[in-house]
Scaffold this active site. Structure first.
Site, PDB file in Angstrom:
ATOM      1  N   LEU A 161      20.151 -51.214  23.115  1.00 55.75           N
ATOM      2  CA  LEU A 161      20.163 -50.211  24.163  1.00 55.75           C
ATOM      3  C   LEU A 161      20.811 -48.948  23.610  1.00 55.75           C
ATOM      4  CD1 LEU A 161      21.618 -52.530  26.983  1.00 55.75           C
ATOM      5  CD2 LEU A 161      19.238 -52.371  26.191  1.00 55.75           C
ATOM      6  N   CYS A 162      20.080 -47.855  23.599  1.00 57.41           N
ATOM      7  CA  CYS A 162      20.615 -46.579  23.137  1.00 57.41           C
ATOM      8  C   CYS A 162      21.175 -46.721  21.720  1.00 57.41           C
ATOM      9  CB  CYS A 162      21.654 -46.077  24.141  1.00 57.41           C
ATOM     10  SG  CYS A 162      22.138 -44.353  23.936  1.00 57.41           S
ATOM     11  N   THR A 163      22.443 -46.347  21.489  1.00 52.27           N
ATOM     12  CA  THR A 163      22.995 -46.403  20.136  1.00 52.27           C
ATOM     13  C   THR A 163      23.404 -47.818  19.722  1.00 52.27           C
ATOM     14  OG1 THR A 163      25.184 -45.790  20.992  1.00 52.27           O
ATOM     15  CG2 THR A 163      23.787 -44.017  20.141  1.00 52.27           C
ATOM     16  N   GLY A 164      23.107 -48.808  20.556  1.00 46.01           N
ATOM     17  CA  GLY A 164      23.207 -50.185  20.095  1.00 46.01           C
ATOM     18  C   GLY A 164      22.284 -50.441  18.924  1.00 46.01           C
ATOM     19  N   THR A 180      16.435 -44.523  19.010  1.00 47.88           N
ATOM     20  CA  THR A 180      17.739 -44.535  19.666  1.00 47.88           C
ATOM     21  C   THR A 180      17.853 -43.218  20.423  1.00 47.88           C
ATOM     22  OG1 THR A 180      20.126 -44.871  19.349  1.00 47.88           O
ATOM     23  CG2 THR A 180      18.992 -43.543  17.698  1.00 47.88           C
TER      24      THR A 180
END
Length: 314
Positions: free
Chosen positions: A105-108, A125
């Protein structure tokens, strides 16, 4: 029941985490039973963050052992440097090895990239972090324009609200369009949004005023509605075409033609956002000439049609 487990880093970004969990939690099957068993695991108590600010304390309901029977593993955003949560990497690799679906998720995506599971694959991302992800992991094809990328067992989402798009996509893959549409209706969100995150990236700022190109860039901005050839731009800059191209590459990292196209797109976006001009008039005012030409370039570069863009941002 399909088990979705989020493995949370220390100081997790709460929006990504809660948004993803909510999408899966609201899913109901035909007999009204939940479609997912939603869990959160971590290494201990931590803080839930809102863009780097502490929002509240957070205690995971599960230990890392809950990853052993997870069908889907979610990796939400942490705080930079994103790969510092080394304890997460082996549990994620083990889950992938036994066939679990892994979604960042996102910058995960940085933690997922650190596991090696994205090597040789396309990923995304948050647009603010795409260049950094590409620089740190050159073996990954980073696409900053899309809302999410589905590589089958491994998925990545763009920033923030794009998490909803990816999670609804996974629901649709698991249970079909009707179940996913019902979940989207409950969340009061479209099942599928038009375009990608390119439409949310701010327009490029003007170069530093000390740039040798600044006068000609201003001249281009003042003449965008005209058909501009390289020779005319070079003449306005007092340079040869070859010298003009070298200055653009050295100072702006792009060609004069590409900069002109981006400037026209910026003008079109501004007019779509702030005026009631017809699409034909927007095309003329931004130098594309016709609505067909505007639509072709706009859809390719921004990821959505001009009219859909206007409906979103006006």
């Amino acid at each position: 029941m399909h088990v979705v487990t989020a493995i949370i880093p220390d100081r997790v970004e709460v929006f990504d985490l809660v948004t993803a969990l909510q999408v899966f939690a609201v899913v109901r099957l035909g007999d009204h039973t939940p479609g997912y068993d939603v869990r959160v695991c971590g290494s201990g108590d931590t803080s839930a963050m809102a863009r780097g600010q502490v929002a509240f304390g957070l205690r995971p309901s599960q230990t890392l052992a809950s990853l052993d029977d997870a069908d889907t593993v979610l990796i939400p955003s942490g705080q930079p440097p994103y790969e510092r949560e080394q304890w997460m990497l082996d549990p994620i690799r083990r889950a992938a090895a036994r066939g679990a679906r892994i979604a960042s998720l996102c910058t995960g995506a940085f933690a997922l990239a650190a596991t090696g599971l994205l090597d040789g694959q396309r990923a995304t991302t948050h647009w603010l972090a795409c260049a950094e992800l590409a620089d740190r992991y050159p073996e990954i094809e980073v696409d900053p324009t899309v809302l999410f990328v589905d590589n089958g067992p491994v998925l990545t989402s763009a920033g923030s609200a794009a998490v909803i798009d990816m999670c609804l996509h996974m629901v649709r893959c698991d249970y079909g369009a009707e179940i996913a549409a019902n979940a989207a209706r409950y969340l009061v969100t479209p099942l599928q949004r038009n375009g990608g995150q390119a439409q949310f990236i701010p327009r490029l700022p003007s170069p530093d005023d000390r740039s040798a190109l600044q006068p000609v860039l201003e001249w281009i901005e003042q003449n965008l509605e005209r058909p501009l050839m390289q020779t005319e731009i070079a003449r306005a800059a007092g340079m040869s075409v070859r010298t003009l191209q070298r200055h653009f590459q050295d100072q702006l990292g792009t060609s004069a033609q590409q900069w002109l196209l981006n400037a026209r797109l910026d003008r079109a976006r501004q007019l779509l956002e702030t005026t009631e001009l017809s699409i034909d008039h927007v095309a003329e005012a931004s130098g594309f000439g016709t609505a067909v030409t505007l639509r072709r370039h706009f859809t390719r570069q921004v990821g959505t049609a001009p009219r859909a863009y206007r409906n979103t941002f006006r």
